[in-house]
Write an enzyme that holds these catalytic residues in place. Sequence first.
Site, PDB file in Angstrom:
ATOM      1  NE  ARG A 117      -4.185  -2.649  -5.031  1.00 49.60           N
ATOM      2  CZ  ARG A 117      -3.941  -3.442  -3.992  1.00 49.60           C
ATOM      3  NH1 ARG A 117      -3.574  -2.933  -2.833  1.00 49.60           N
ATOM      4  NH2 ARG A 117      -4.038  -4.749  -4.112  1.00 49.60           N
TER       5      ARG A 117
ATOM      6  CG  ASP B 127      -2.085  -0.872   1.166  1.00 51.03           C
ATOM      7  OD1 ASP B 127      -2.495  -1.195   0.043  1.00 51.03           O
ATOM      8  OD2 ASP B 127      -2.633  -1.239   2.225  1.00 51.03           O
TER       9      ASP B 127
HETATM   10  P1  FDA Z   1     -14.054   9.066  -5.771  1.00 48.23           P
HETATM   11  O1  FDA Z   1     -13.635   9.323  -4.358  1.00 48.23           O
HETATM   12  O2  FDA Z   1     -14.118  10.213  -6.699  1.00 48.23           O
HETATM   13  O3  FDA Z   1     -15.426   8.274  -5.749  1.00 48.23           O
HETATM   14  C1  FDA Z   1     -16.158   7.953  -6.891  1.00 48.23           C
HETATM   15  C2  FDA Z   1     -17.497   7.328  -6.515  1.00 48.23           C
HETATM   16  O4  FDA Z   1     -17.279   6.112  -5.805  1.00 48.23           O
HETATM   17  C3  FDA Z   1     -18.326   8.160  -5.571  1.00 48.23           C
HETATM   18  O5  FDA Z   1     -19.085   9.124  -6.265  1.00 48.23           O
HETATM   19  C4  FDA Z   1     -19.173   7.107  -4.910  1.00 48.23           C
HETATM   20  O6  FDA Z   1     -20.208   6.698  -5.768  1.00 48.23           O
HETATM   21  C5  FDA Z   1     -18.218   5.955  -4.759  1.00 48.23           C
HETATM   22  N1  FDA Z   1     -17.496   6.005  -3.468  1.00 48.23           N
HETATM   23  C6  FDA Z   1     -16.229   6.452  -3.268  1.00 48.23           C
HETATM   24  N2  FDA Z   1     -15.878   6.334  -1.977  1.00 48.23           N
HETATM   25  C7  FDA Z   1     -16.954   5.830  -1.332  1.00 48.23           C
HETATM   26  C8  FDA Z   1     -17.208   5.478   0.018  1.00 48.23           C
HETATM   27  N3  FDA Z   1     -16.287   5.638   0.966  1.00 48.23           N
HETATM   28  N4  FDA Z   1     -18.419   4.950   0.333  1.00 48.23           N
HETATM   29  C9  FDA Z   1     -19.353   4.771  -0.613  1.00 48.23           C
HETATM   30  N5  FDA Z   1     -19.170   5.101  -1.939  1.00 48.23           N
HETATM   31  C10 FDA Z   1     -17.988   5.611  -2.283  1.00 48.23           C
HETATM   32  N6  FDA Z   1      -5.349   5.171  -1.174  1.00 48.23           N
HETATM   33  C11 FDA Z   1      -4.087   5.447  -0.777  1.00 48.23           C
HETATM   34  O7  FDA Z   1      -3.762   6.612  -0.523  1.00 48.23           O
HETATM   35  N7  FDA Z   1      -3.170   4.419  -0.648  1.00 48.23           N
HETATM   36  C12 FDA Z   1      -3.468   3.131  -0.938  1.00 48.23           C
HETATM   37  O8  FDA Z   1      -2.606   2.254  -0.813  1.00 48.23           O
HETATM   38  C13 FDA Z   1      -4.782   2.844  -1.384  1.00 48.23           C
HETATM   39  N8  FDA Z   1      -5.162   1.563  -1.716  1.00 48.23           N
HETATM   40  C14 FDA Z   1      -6.364   1.338  -2.330  1.00 48.23           C
HETATM   41  C15 FDA Z   1      -6.681   0.083  -2.820  1.00 48.23           C
HETATM   42  C16 FDA Z   1      -7.868  -0.124  -3.506  1.00 48.23           C
HETATM   43  C17 FDA Z   1      -8.167  -1.475  -4.067  1.00 48.23           C
HETATM   44  C18 FDA Z   1      -8.785   0.958  -3.686  1.00 48.23           C
HETATM   45  C19 FDA Z   1     -10.072   0.785  -4.448  1.00 48.23           C
HETATM   46  C20 FDA Z   1      -8.500   2.192  -3.171  1.00 48.23           C
HETATM   47  C21 FDA Z   1      -7.303   2.405  -2.467  1.00 48.23           C
HETATM   48  N9  FDA Z   1      -7.001   3.656  -1.922  1.00 48.23           N
HETATM   49  C22 FDA Z   1      -5.714   3.883  -1.479  1.00 48.23           C
HETATM   50  C23 FDA Z   1      -8.058   4.690  -1.765  1.00 48.23           C
HETATM   51  C24 FDA Z   1      -8.091   5.654  -2.933  1.00 48.23           C
HETATM   52  O9  FDA Z   1      -6.952   6.455  -2.949  1.00 48.23           O
HETATM   53  C25 FDA Z   1      -9.314   6.579  -2.864  1.00 48.23           C
HETATM   54  O10 FDA Z   1      -9.231   7.326  -1.694  1.00 48.23           O
HETATM   55  C26 FDA Z   1     -10.643   5.857  -2.905  1.00 48.23           C
HETATM   56  O11 FDA Z   1     -10.621   4.753  -3.771  1.00 48.23           O
HETATM   57  C27 FDA Z   1     -11.755   6.805  -3.409  1.00 48.23           C
HETATM   58  O12 FDA Z   1     -11.457   7.272  -4.697  1.00 48.23           O
HETATM   59  P2  FDA Z   1     -12.260   6.805  -6.005  1.00 48.23           P
HETATM   60  O13 FDA Z   1     -11.249   6.580  -7.080  1.00 48.23           O
HETATM   61  O14 FDA Z   1     -13.080   5.642  -5.695  1.00 48.23           O
HETATM   62  O15 FDA Z   1     -13.078   8.048  -6.488  1.00 48.23           O
END
Ligand code: FDA
Length: 315
Positions: free
Chosen positions: A191, A141
């Site tokens: 990732r 991570d």
């Molecule tokens: P965004 O936040 O723009 O969300 C898009 C849409 O997804 C929202 O409109 C909603 O519909 C849905 N959604 C998002 N978050 C939600 C929630 N909490 N509850 C419900 N719905 C939600 N970060 C990091 O700094 N270091 C790391 O090592 C990792 N590792 C990691 C692994 C994996 C497999 C994932 C999926 C994510 C991470 N992250 C992470 C977290 C990442 O950086 C980020 O904060 C979250 O994935 C939210 O960003 P999105 O890309 O989903 O888009």
Amino acid sequence: MSLLRQPLLLLARSEKVKKLVSTMPVSAGIVNSYVPGETTAAATEATARLVDDGLLVTLDFLGEDTLDVAQADATVAAYLDVLQELASRGLARSAEVSVKLSAIGQALPDSVAGGGHKIALENARTICRAARNAGTTVTLDMEDHTTTDSTLAILRELRKDFPETGAVLQAYLHRTEADCRTLAYEGSRVRLCKGAYKEPETVAFQDRLDVDKSYVRCLKVLLAGQGYPMIATHDPRMVEIASSLASRYGRAQGTYEFQMLYGIRPDEQQRLAASGETVRVYIPYGTEWYGYLMRRLAERPQNLSFFAKSLISKK
Ligand code: FDA
């Protein structure tokens, strides 16, 4: 970025709030929707359910910023335990593990046994060896920007013996497009996520749109490259763009994968898998769920009222 996001990420560091929230049993509504349980058994049960549904898994034993060697050792032991359990239940081909280096000693001061970097490297090596023996892999991570160089240096060291080891890159950092270029080589597993920590504007894009644009630039580098991109997002636009870029660069399904967090957009996870995509769900488990929960709430302040209710009822 949302107005609520920054204060929530600050709250995540408040000891008082942590104490209050951590007295909630894990079954309390909102916690349970993001974390399936506190034990190896709960984590492997959740894994088995998702694998039955045609999804892959990565398991994260929760904990971070450890300043205690014994605690780091306990985290390593938890990973060895879950890897053994995955192997014995025949789940290791479908489930890997994700490791936060700060949970296995990276944050320890230089005065302790050769320093945090060295301790984290050795502990990560132990976990990589156990993962290899179980028949699976490790992904590192990525935490706040002060750890990025150390984490990527540890990745380079680990990959000498365990080239299957992957790492996370965060699109909100200015440096990440260049890091993607460095890591887009054959066999490399990256990732790509947007990034979840509170970072200063000197190192990170602050505006949501700028983060998204960076995410797309990074996707292009990774999908055009020779590695195995792991597209970690719940954002419907990013998923759509990733799919069309994959076709543009002639990538067959299975030469990259989508990844989402446990409990977030489960219908979309199923839809993508049903369309033939490889989809992996990140399952966090363990008693140290506080920092993880706060980052999830910061991303989705709509969840706050639900969260407040579960705090008050404290069942
Ligand atoms: P965004 O936040 O723009 O969300 C898009 C849409 O997804 C929202 O409109 C909603 O519909 C849905 N959604 C998002 N978050 C939600 C929630 N909490 N509850 C419900 N719905 C939600 N970060 C990091 O700094 N270091 C790391 O090592 C990792 N590792 C990691 C692994 C994996 C497999 C994932 C999926 C994510 C991470 N992250 C992470 C977290 C990442 O950086 C980020 O904060 C979250 O994935 C939210 O960003 P999105 O890309 O989903 O888009």
